[in-house]
Design an enzyme around this catalytic site. Structure first.
Site, short mmCIF file in Angstrom:
data_model
loop_
_atom_site.label_atom_id
_atom_site.label_comp_id
_atom_site.label_asym_id
_atom_site.label_seq_id
_atom_site.Cartn_x
_atom_site.Cartn_y
_atom_site.Cartn_z
CB ALA A 153 29.52 -24.73 9.00
CE1 TYR A 154 27.55 -21.95 1.39
CE2 TYR A 154 26.96 -19.80 2.15
CZ TYR A 154 27.36 -20.64 1.05
OH TYR A 154 27.12 -19.94 -0.30
CB SER A 155 29.15 -17.45 7.52
OG SER A 155 27.85 -17.27 7.49
CB SER A 157 33.58 -22.78 4.81
OG SER A 157 32.18 -22.46 4.08
#
Length: 247
Positions: A153-155, A157
């Site tokens: 999710a972080y990567s 986004s």
């Protein structure tokens, strides 16, 4: 040195971490700064409410209508907006494989990390276009360039933030507005401290310098990116990774 004397900056995620460091740097160099964060108590604790050069605003940065209202509030208070720095961010669940990621968590991370930056830029660009000047900085991540296993999710986004930076840099290149991103590796912030230690070790081991970056290093580079001196670089992602990214 009052590099930003007379200028007005908006910093999101200003109550802690990189956002807090950048806000203090801009204030120290003469800017008037609107400080946006969900943590209103943290903002007032750091900056108070009485200074003429600060405007703390508690906000849910994922509310597009509220973001638009706040930007107009900043203009009404300070008269203009010269700089936007998008620092707000969350990691979401980490140290998990992609098939274990919940759709709800993925959507939440995208709302905070990507959509909020889209909302703020959308709101300030007309203001900057009318001034024929502006500096926008989106805080991305090395994870957006390389992808961190266990951090889908972080990567993803942050990769979206980098993609938006490239588009916006091209779209406004002839207007006096620059749009750039900053991609840090591991910098010890509350966001990183909240992650599993195994995940932090995985990320730090990839850094050739074998250390975390510092908040001062992040703030110093950010200050250059949003300064008048940085007038011929736009749509670019600046590296702050201790040698991890060389492209």
């Amino acid at each position: 040195m009052q590099e930003f004397s007379g200028q007005v900056a908006v910093v999101t995620g200003a109550a802690s971490g990189i956002g807090l460091a950048i806000a203090h740097k801009l204030l120290a160099e003469g800017a008037n700064v609107a400080l946006l964060d969900f943590n209103t108590e943290g903002l007032t604790g750091e900056f108070g409410q009485g200074a003429d050069n600060v405007l703390p605003i508690g906000i849910d940065i994922t509310d597009e209508n509220r973001v638009s209202e706040v930007m107009q509030q900043v203009v009404a208070h300070f008269g203009r907006i010269d700089i936007l720095v998008n620092c707000v961010g969350i990691t979401g669940a980490t140290n998990i494989k992609s098939h274990e990621v919940s759709s709800e968590n993925l959507q939440k991370v995208f709302m905070v990390n990507f959509m909020s930056s889209f909302f703020t830029a959308k709101a300030v660009l007309p203001i900057m276009l009318a001034q024929h000047y502006g500096r926008i900085l989106h805080i991305a991540s090395i994870a957006g360039k390389e992808g961190n296993a266990g951090m889908l999710a972080y990567s993803a986004s942050k990769a979206a933030v980098i993609g938006m930076t490239k588009v916006q840099g091209k779209e406004y290149a002839e207007t006096g507005i620059t749009v750039n991103a900053l991609a840090p590796a591991v910098i010890r912030t509350p966001l990183v401290d909240a992650m599993p230690e195994a995940q932090v070790t995985y990320m730090t081991d990839k850094i050739p310098m074998k250390r975390c970056g510092t908040l001062d290093e992040a703030a110093n580079l950010a200050a250059y990116i949003v300064s008048p001196k940085n007038s011929f670089t736009t749509g670019f992602t600046f590296d702050l990774s201790g040698g991890r990214a060389t492209y």
